[in-house]
Design an enzyme around this catalytic site. Sequence first.
Site, PDB file in Angstrom:
ATOM      1  CG  HIS A  54      -0.203   0.076   2.536  1.00  0.00           C
ATOM      2  ND1 HIS A  54       0.514  -0.802   3.269  1.00  0.00           N
ATOM      3  CD2 HIS A  54      -0.472   0.919   3.132  1.00  0.00           C
ATOM      4  CE1 HIS A  54       0.735  -0.198   4.523  1.00  0.00           C
ATOM      5  NE2 HIS A  54       0.383   0.777   4.502  1.00  0.00           N
ATOM      6  CG  HIS A  56       0.014   4.835   4.229  1.00  0.00           C
ATOM      7  ND1 HIS A  56      -0.785   3.674   5.289  1.00  0.00           N
ATOM      8  CD2 HIS A  56      -0.933   5.838   3.910  1.00  0.00           C
ATOM      9  CE1 HIS A  56      -1.668   3.671   5.527  1.00  0.00           C
ATOM     10  NE2 HIS A  56      -1.889   4.692   5.060  1.00  0.00           N
ATOM     11  CG  ASP A  58       4.821   3.411   7.343  1.00  0.00           C
ATOM     12  OD1 ASP A  58       4.227   3.972   6.823  1.00  0.00           O
ATOM     13  OD2 ASP A  58       4.728   2.199   8.521  1.00  0.00           O
ATOM     14  CG  HIS A  59       4.000   0.123   4.026  1.00  0.00           C
ATOM     15  ND1 HIS A  59       4.020  -1.202   5.043  1.00  0.00           N
ATOM     16  CD2 HIS A  59       4.132   0.945   5.318  1.00  0.00           C
ATOM     17  CE1 HIS A  59       3.363  -1.166   5.453  1.00  0.00           C
ATOM     18  NE2 HIS A  59       3.145   0.187   6.124  1.00  0.00           N
ATOM     19  CG  HIS A 112      -4.019   0.235   6.699  1.00  0.00           C
ATOM     20  ND1 HIS A 112      -3.717   1.103   7.757  1.00  0.00           N
ATOM     21  CD2 HIS A 112      -2.302   0.409   6.634  1.00  0.00           C
ATOM     22  CE1 HIS A 112      -2.791   1.163   8.095  1.00  0.00           C
ATOM     23  NE2 HIS A 112      -1.937   1.876   7.277  1.00  0.00           N
ATOM     24  CG  ASP A 129       0.683  -1.330   7.774  1.00  0.00           C
ATOM     25  OD1 ASP A 129       1.598  -1.893   7.933  1.00  0.00           O
ATOM     26  OD2 ASP A 129       0.695   0.754   7.838  1.00  0.00           O
ATOM     27  CG  HIS A 167       3.758  -1.659  11.385  1.00  0.00           C
ATOM     28  ND1 HIS A 167       4.955  -0.089  11.343  1.00  0.00           N
ATOM     29  CD2 HIS A 167       3.501  -1.149  10.173  1.00  0.00           C
ATOM     30  CE1 HIS A 167       4.650   0.596  10.363  1.00  0.00           C
ATOM     31  NE2 HIS A 167       3.933   0.066   9.533  1.00  0.00           N
TER      32      HIS A 167
END
Length: 238
Positions: A54, A56, A58-59, A112, A129, A167
């Site tokens: 996805h 985001h 942080d990915h 998410h 996530d 995570h």
Amino acid sequence: MRAVAVPALSDNYIWLLHDEDSGHTAVVDPGDGEAALNGAAARGWTIDQVLITHWHPDHTAGIAAVVAATGAKVWGPEAERAKFAGLDHGLADGDRVQVGSAEAEVWHVPGHTLGHIAYILPGHALVGDTLFAGGCGRLFEGTPEQMHASLQRLRTLPDETIVYPAHEYTLSNYRFLAAEAPGDAAVARRLAEVAALREAGQPTVPTSMAEEKASNLFLRAPDAAEFARLRAAKDSFR
Ligand SMILES: [Zn+2]
């Protein structure tokens, strides 16, 4: 296939998937390109494929660095193409992607984010996530109904499936579950295991579908209403 977790940012795991036979290495959700590249180099591996679950940051923030260093091609959700840079091959539910000598099936698992996908390989599930050890992702874009349906779909995977979340949230997840269900033996057992692992500085992932089916109340929620209640309670749990 070997899977290795590379810790990155504050609590992310970047997964490296290495196929011993072909020498192929895929990186899943490189939120930090340097961490991903160093993790591969330390094992003598060269990344040649990037898989995104996805959009985001942080990915995805490390995609450019990985591509610049390796020339790897990037697969990810077509529905989120406009939300991050570098996507070569857009994917949708039911698509198949070759990962070394294995074939991954793409599952659309919204909740998410609306375009979130999971990569389902034989015996392995890269879930981003959507599903965490003892928890699930926050509903930033989707509805409780969507996330409940996504989790119920993941629940159809065989018990022996190894699950790779993105995570390290496990201890806080099980503290919440233990407060929710004080008499639940599976939750209590898992909380003790996870607390011991974290005390020893060890990761709590990957997990297994058998473990999640047994002790993850989010997966056990019988309907979307109970799931929504649980998710809201977790959002305000301290
Ligand atoms: Zn996310």
